[in-house]
Design a protein around this motif. Structure first.
Motif: not given
Length: 133
Positions: A76-84
């Motif tokens: 989830g933290s990497m998904a957040y990093a990718y999209f933001t």
């Protein structure tokens, strides 16, 4: 494909260990300013917190302790990093520099679903000790 199935637990364990190690070192490098990485400002949002999740979450995954929960948080933290961070500059990961975030996101998602595999602290602790004869 029985040959490949025979070593599935071991390969899953090696995958978990390698991915966790790489993630933990990535976060630790940013937290402590080592390995050619600039140290992040203490408590800076979201970079310092992301590095903390990377360091602790990666170490937990590498050790196989709370693997599925830690892997889900890391994913989830990497998904957040990718999209933001990455998605805002271009659509594709190769264009926006988000390949690492995307790969870690899906690697941890896979670990969350597959479990820890072989050689995890959690699995070892759960094994009953054979009684002495």
């Amino acid at each position: 494909m029985q040959v490949l199935d025979r070593f599935q637990r071991e390969v899953t364990g090696v995958f978990r260990i390698v991915v966790g190690f790489l993630f933990a070192t990535h976060g630790a490098a940013a937290l402590f300013g080592v390995l050619g990485t600039e140290k992040l400002a203490l408590l800076a949002w979201p970079s310092w917190w992301a590095a903390l999740i990377q360091t602790i979450g990666g170490a937990l995954v590498m050790l196989g302790l709370g693997t599925r929960y830690a892997a889900l948080l890391c994913s989830g933290s990497m998904a957040y990093a990718y999209f933001t961070v990455h998605q805002t500059s271009a659509l594709l990961p190769v264009q926006n520099g988000g390949e690492l975030a995307a790969m870690f996101c899906f690697a941890f998602l896979l670990i969350a679903f597959l479990g820890s595999g072989a050689w995890s602290v959690q699995r070892t602790a759960a094994q009953p000790v054979p009684a002495a004869k």
